[in-house]
Design an enzyme around this catalytic site. Structure first.
Site, PDB file in Angstrom:
ATOM      1  N   ASP A 184      13.528 -35.963  65.478  1.00  0.00           N
ATOM      2  CA  ASP A 184      13.165 -37.363  65.691  1.00  0.00           C
ATOM      3  C   ASP A 184      11.916 -37.399  66.560  1.00  0.00           C
ATOM      4  O   ASP A 184      11.946 -36.997  67.721  1.00  0.00           O
ATOM      5  CB  ASP A 184      14.330 -38.088  66.372  1.00  0.00           C
ATOM      6  CG  ASP A 184      14.105 -39.590  66.479  1.00  0.00           C
ATOM      7  OD1 ASP A 184      12.942 -40.026  66.370  1.00  0.00           O
ATOM      8  OD2 ASP A 184      15.089 -40.315  66.693  1.00  0.00           O
ATOM      9  N   HIS A 191       3.372 -17.059  56.089  1.00  0.00           N
ATOM     10  CA  HIS A 191       4.634 -16.315  56.184  1.00  0.00           C
ATOM     11  C   HIS A 191       4.449 -14.955  56.855  1.00  0.00           C
ATOM     12  O   HIS A 191       5.429 -14.319  57.258  1.00  0.00           O
ATOM     13  CB  HIS A 191       5.235 -16.128  54.791  1.00  0.00           C
ATOM     14  CG  HIS A 191       6.736 -16.178  54.773  1.00  0.00           C
ATOM     15  ND1 HIS A 191       7.518 -15.586  55.732  1.00  0.00           N
ATOM     16  CD2 HIS A 191       7.602 -16.755  53.897  1.00  0.00           C
ATOM     17  CE1 HIS A 191       8.799 -15.795  55.460  1.00  0.00           C
ATOM     18  NE2 HIS A 191       8.875 -16.502  54.364  1.00  0.00           N
TER      19      HIS A 191
END
Length: 449
Positions: A390, A169
């Protein structure tokens, strides 16, 4: 399902080499107070569940080769943290060294687990075995010196594939991560390469730093060392997770109800966050005078002055914290709670952001954990492009959060599979979660997934 996961291989995937054989200038990224705030935090981990690919498809080869291309574009992820210890004042400094060291890639198998085991667990809670589908369990941001700054695990199930990931992070926030992930999936499914400059322009780094503050920022050595959380084994074991779904109809009802009760412009996320907050407090058996908090992680890019590009890469999040007492919360309605969140979100301005950072640099304190007693933390976003990823064998059918900064009251927000829906993976103590799951007032506007 204790021995459910079998490790097949572990490897390092490096960025695609330049076609001309030259190396681009080695970039070194200085860290802001907002990056250093996460120094002791676990890597956030998320995962997507996909349908089973065609058996003839070599998904591991495709994923690794396309990841190499994506890392050429999003090169900070392929680097490492570099730490300098300053003996003159017993401090340490950190930078991100974009040295191309590469990222961890794990291939695993869990052939006894089916998609339905993940989506329809017998007790309705997020199944415990899911934690073994993630690659960075227990890894903290400060370990990015030796650990890769992003890591992946592909676990093949009986009838599906789970792609888990964790990232540092200090290097990136959710917005930057999902931009990377969207690019990777597009490269994998279309065969594009990093040299397609029209499709993939050069990465735009954050490019923001505090005026008048020297960098790299120096942090006392003591603040850079990890410390064990003081959590009893019983308390940690008591935490359970469940996914709640707000349909578009639920969201409209809550937003309308909240705005009807107060003179304010309550957003959809503020309305459902307030509903979760009130309901959790109502089922927590707190004394009326106990202080309670709602913390929201916010993207600050467009709130800075001048504003940053919405797609710039880096970690640019701030915390908006609404505070009240349990008694005041329960003596007021949904609109009142939503308005407290609305006001604290509105207070996150360029000036506030800078003042907090300037004060922090004067006396750097790095929390061991962002959670505080009697708080909920709302993380992630329902606007990230999660279900558009996808890789060439179908779109995801579910998203789940993995271990990392897990605490009582942590709410991870996602878009739902159906357009307009929002899902929240909720971590609470078991007795509160059990009461919440049967609370008729709460369930009027939400359903258990």
């Amino acid at each position: 399902m204790a021995g459910v996961v079998v490790m097949i291989s572990k490897s390092i995937v490096r960025p695609e080499s330049n076609t001309d054989g030259s190396d681009s200038d080695r970039v070194k990224i200085h860290l802001t107070p907002w990056d250093l705030f996460f120094l002791r935090s676990d890597y956030p981990q998320r995962g997507l569940l996909f349908p089973k690919p065609d058996p003839e498809t070599d998904i591991i080869s495709q994923l690794k080769s396309s990841l190499s291309v994506a890392l050429k574009i999003f090169y900070p992820f392929a680097g490492r943290l570099a730490k300098t210890e300053n003996e003159d004042d017993e401090t340490a400094s950190f930078i991100v060294d974009c040295d191309g060291s590469g990222v961890k890639f794990v291939h695993a198998s869990a052939k006894t687990v089916s998609v339905s085991d993940v989506l329809e667990p017998a007790d309705g809670n997020v199944p415990g075995f899911l934690s073994r589908f993630f690659p960075a369990n227990g890894v903290k941001s400060c370990e990015g010196i030796s650990e890769s700054l992003i890591a992946f695990q592909v676990t093949e199930l009986k009838d599906g594939v789970f792609l888990g990931f964790g990232y540092n992070h200090m290097v990136a926030d959710g917005s930057s991560f999902w931009n990377f992930f969207n690019t990777w999936s597009e490269i994998c499914s279309t065969g594009l390469h990093s040299g397609d400059r029209k499709k993939f322009p050069p990465l735009l780094l954050r490019g923001w730093f505090l005026d008048g503050i020297d960098y790299p920022i120096r942090v006392p050595i003591a603040e850079t060392k990890t410390q064990p959380l003081i959590v009893t084994p019983a308390a940690q074991h008591d935490l359970q997770e469940k996914v709640f779904r707000f349909t578009s109809s639920n969201i409209s009802e809550l937003k309308s109800k909240a705005n009807g009760e107060v003179d304010g412009k309550i957003s959809s996320l503020q309305a459902i966050s307030a509903h979760m907050w009130r309901s959790i407090i109502r089922n927590s058996d707190l004394n009326p005078e106990e202080v309670v908090h709602c913390k929201l992680l916010m993207d600050m890019r467009r709130r800075l002055n001048p504003p940053l590009d919405k797609d710039c890469f880096g970690n640019v999040v701030g915390f908006a914290t609404a505070t009240t007492t349990a008694g005041e919360m329960l003596s007021n309605g949904l609109g009142w709670a939503a308005l407290q969140i609305n006001k604290t979100v509105g207070s996150q301005t360029n000036e506030e952001f800078r003042v907090l950072a300037e004060n922090w640099v004067k006396d750097p304190k790095i929390p061991n954990h962002v959670a505080v007693r009697n708080s909920i933390i709302v993380a992630s976003s329902p606007w990230f492009n999660v279900y558009g990823n996808d890789f060439g064998w179908g779109k995801p059918i579910a998203v789940r959060a993995g271990p990392g900064n897990t605490s009582d009251g942590k709410l991870i927000v996602y878009p739902g599979l159906e357009a307009g829906n929002i899902e929240i993976q909720t971590c609470l103590s078991s007795h509160v979660l059990e009461k919440l799951s049967t609370d008729a007032e709460f369930l009027k506007h939400v359903c258990v997934v």
